[in-house]
Write a protein that holds these residues in place. Structure first.
Motif, mmCIF file in Angstrom:
data_model
loop_
_atom_site.group_PDB
_atom_site.id
_atom_site.type_symbol
_atom_site.label_atom_id
_atom_site.label_comp_id
_atom_site.label_asym_id
_atom_site.label_seq_id
_atom_site.Cartn_x
_atom_site.Cartn_y
_atom_site.Cartn_z
ATOM 1 N N UNK A 141 -38.164 10.292 5.757
ATOM 2 C CA UNK A 141 -38.855 10.333 6.652
ATOM 3 C C UNK A 141 -39.165 11.701 7.119
ATOM 4 N N UNK A 142 -38.054 12.476 7.147
ATOM 5 C CA UNK A 142 -38.017 14.202 7.343
ATOM 6 C C UNK A 142 -39.124 14.918 6.683
ATOM 7 N N UNK A 143 -39.201 14.242 5.402
ATOM 8 C CA UNK A 143 -40.154 15.133 4.365
ATOM 9 C C UNK A 143 -41.496 14.790 4.682
ATOM 10 N N UNK A 144 -41.585 13.459 5.132
ATOM 11 C CA UNK A 144 -42.863 12.857 5.084
ATOM 12 C C UNK A 144 -43.606 12.722 6.323
ATOM 13 N N UNK A 145 -42.709 13.384 7.473
ATOM 14 C CA UNK A 145 -43.289 13.280 8.959
ATOM 15 C C UNK A 145 -44.751 14.053 9.230
ATOM 16 N N UNK A 146 -45.529 13.471 9.676
ATOM 17 C CA UNK A 146 -46.420 14.291 10.277
ATOM 18 C C UNK A 146 -47.240 13.328 11.606
ATOM 19 N N UNK A 147 -47.110 14.289 12.542
ATOM 20 C CA UNK A 147 -47.694 13.334 13.736
ATOM 21 C C UNK A 147 -49.039 13.347 13.789
ATOM 22 N N UNK A 148 -49.536 12.203 14.461
ATOM 23 C CA UNK A 148 -50.893 11.952 14.540
ATOM 24 C C UNK A 148 -51.713 12.630 15.551
ATOM 25 N N UNK A 149 -52.975 12.538 15.418
ATOM 26 C CA UNK A 149 -53.841 13.568 16.277
ATOM 27 C C UNK A 149 -53.880 12.673 17.591
ATOM 28 N N UNK A 150 -54.277 13.668 18.622
ATOM 29 C CA UNK A 150 -54.078 13.307 19.903
ATOM 30 C C UNK A 150 -54.678 12.005 20.322
ATOM 31 N N UNK A 151 -55.942 11.962 19.921
ATOM 32 C CA UNK A 151 -56.722 10.781 20.245
ATOM 33 C C UNK A 151 -56.178 9.371 19.571
ATOM 34 N N UNK A 152 -55.602 9.652 18.312
ATOM 35 C CA UNK A 152 -54.818 8.367 17.746
ATOM 36 C C UNK A 152 -53.677 7.996 18.486
ATOM 37 N N UNK A 153 -52.715 8.772 19.010
ATOM 38 C CA UNK A 153 -51.697 8.765 19.586
ATOM 39 C C UNK A 153 -51.961 7.990 21.064
ATOM 40 N N UNK A 154 -53.044 8.563 21.571
ATOM 41 C CA UNK A 154 -53.670 7.823 22.890
ATOM 42 C C UNK A 154 -53.776 6.326 22.740
ATOM 43 N N UNK A 155 -54.403 6.049 21.434
ATOM 44 C CA UNK A 155 -54.988 4.717 21.168
ATOM 45 C C UNK A 155 -53.550 3.845 20.981
ATOM 46 N N UNK A 156 -52.654 4.364 20.270
ATOM 47 C CA UNK A 156 -51.557 3.742 19.932
ATOM 48 C C UNK A 156 -50.561 3.489 21.548
ATOM 49 N N UNK A 157 -50.596 4.583 22.228
ATOM 50 C CA UNK A 157 -49.938 4.129 23.605
ATOM 51 C C UNK A 157 -50.398 3.218 24.445
ATOM 52 N N UNK A 158 -51.946 2.917 24.010
ATOM 53 C CA UNK A 158 -52.454 1.901 24.859
ATOM 54 C C UNK A 158 -52.044 0.450 24.472
ATOM 55 N N UNK A 159 -51.345 0.440 23.448
ATOM 56 C CA UNK A 159 -50.844 -0.913 22.828
ATOM 57 C C UNK A 159 -49.313 -1.046 23.220
ATOM 58 N N UNK A 219 -56.244 -3.762 24.096
ATOM 59 C CA UNK A 219 -56.676 -2.575 25.093
ATOM 60 C C UNK A 219 -56.834 -1.217 24.464
ATOM 61 N N UNK A 220 -57.058 -1.350 23.059
ATOM 62 C CA UNK A 220 -57.281 0.048 22.267
ATOM 63 C C UNK A 220 -58.798 0.538 22.730
ATOM 64 N N UNK A 221 -58.667 1.770 23.215
ATOM 65 C CA UNK A 221 -60.267 2.474 23.390
ATOM 66 C C UNK A 221 -60.788 2.511 22.252
ATOM 67 N N UNK A 222 -62.113 2.504 22.332
ATOM 68 C CA UNK A 222 -63.059 2.770 20.925
ATOM 69 C C UNK A 222 -64.415 3.236 21.192
ATOM 70 N N UNK A 223 -65.160 3.772 20.236
ATOM 71 C CA UNK A 223 -66.315 4.041 20.736
ATOM 72 C C UNK A 223 -67.434 2.961 20.944
ATOM 73 N N UNK A 224 -68.542 3.092 21.689
ATOM 74 C CA UNK A 224 -69.423 2.103 22.234
ATOM 75 C C UNK A 224 -69.898 1.447 21.012
ATOM 76 N N UNK A 225 -70.307 1.956 19.950
ATOM 77 C CA UNK A 225 -70.866 1.116 18.835
ATOM 78 C C UNK A 225 -70.112 0.293 18.104
ATOM 79 N N UNK A 226 -68.637 0.303 18.212
ATOM 80 C CA UNK A 226 -68.031 -0.758 17.625
ATOM 81 C C UNK A 226 -68.527 -2.209 17.933
#
Length: 295
Positions: A263-281, A133-140
């Motif tokens: 984890x606290x030292x290395x934590x960085x959240x993903x860009x919004x579009x990537x988070x959207x893709x992961x939520x679709x899963x 269900x992951x959204x992707x660009x039309x060229x994939x």
């Protein structure tokens, strides 16, 4: 050749030699790098004797998935196709996958259709890849993915190196999820290819409890490392409700908690579009019956 095959192994001499014979028979054949993770059953000597044309790297300790990073340091082709010691690619699979990477410069990963041997039946994960269900660009050239299976995927070496390869901390067991997210955060894409076929004949030599423990731990670590805090809390709570209450789970939770400072030292959240893709899963992951380290 456009790609190099990389195989990591430990204490599975019989399965490995059968796999290497199949790889040696591929057209070309393509260059092959074998990384032995400190086997104790004579594996490296057998590889050196039977396949002298393959590059053999003898690790003095078990590096887990990071052995692939070591191999990629020696790759000189633009693409790298990973194998486990019980998986192999069909003869036309490598050029098909390489052709997709050639044609799509922002495609980093091509994951193939996995057939389980003996019998050639589809692996249960295949329908989930095909119906991703992951959204992707039309060229994939195929369904977009949010992660990949290392033993059945070809990667762009440039992208692999840019993302830093596999995490030494995660070691082995669901290690692809973190790398996949970091690839997507860098603007790369992953896809499934129906006509790229990989065979898997599961080795009977498996450490099921160790793999499940690491899978649970790594799922938690990835969630805490990359997902927004509300999502991380929700997914952690959901996972805790579904985990079996046994020693494996207890060990996994203890290991996960022990890594909180890291984890606290290395934590960085993903860009919004990537988070959207992961939520679709999330729904597909919740109901999946394939490749679940937490069941």
């Amino acid at each position: 050749m456009r790609c190099t095959l990389v195989v990591i192994t430990r204490d599975r001499r019989r399965s490995l030699l059968a796999t290497l014979a199949r790889l040696h028979a591929l057209p070309g054949p393509p260059p092959v790098i074998v990384v032995d993770n400190a086997s104790r059953d004579g594996t490296p000597d057998a590889v050196a004797a039977e396949f002298p044309a393959f590059r053999l790297i003898r690790s003095q300790r078990n590096l887990g998935a990071v052995a692939r990073n070591l191999a990629v340091d020696h790759v000189r082709t633009p693409y790298v196709a990973f194998c486990d010691d019980d998986t192999w690619w069909e003869p036309d699979a490598l050029p098909r996958a390489a052709g997709l990477l050639d044609a799509h410069p922002r495609l980093a990963v091509v994951t193939g259709r996995i057939l389980v041997e003996p019998g050639g039946r589809e692996d249960p994960i295949v329908p989930e890849l095909r119906d991703s269900p992951v959204p992707g660009p039309s060229w994939l050239p195929g369904p977009a993915l949010g992660s990949f299976l290392a033993g059945a995927s070809m990667l762009r070496a440039e992208a692999f190196r840019e993302a830093g390869g596999f995490s030494a901390r995660l070691w082995l067991g669901g290690e692809e999820e973190l790398l996949s997210a970091d690839l997507m955060a860098l603007g790369w894409h992953l896809c499934y290819a129906e006509d790229v076929v990989v065979h898997h004949e599961p080795s009977p030599l498996r450490e099921a409890h160790l793999r499940r423990r690491h899978g649970i731990r790594n799922t938690l670590w990835f969630t805490w490392l990359r997902r927004p805090l509300p999502v991380a809390f929700r997914r952690t709570a959901g996972l805790l409700r579904t985990l079996p209450r046994d020693r494996v789970t207890a060990g996994a939770l203890a290991e996960a908690a022990a890594g909180l400072r890291w984890v606290a030292r290395e934590r960085r959240t993903l860009p919004r579009d990537v988070e959207t893709r992961l939520r679709s899963l999330e729904e597909a992951q919740r109901t999946s019956k394939a490749r679940r380290y937490v069941s």
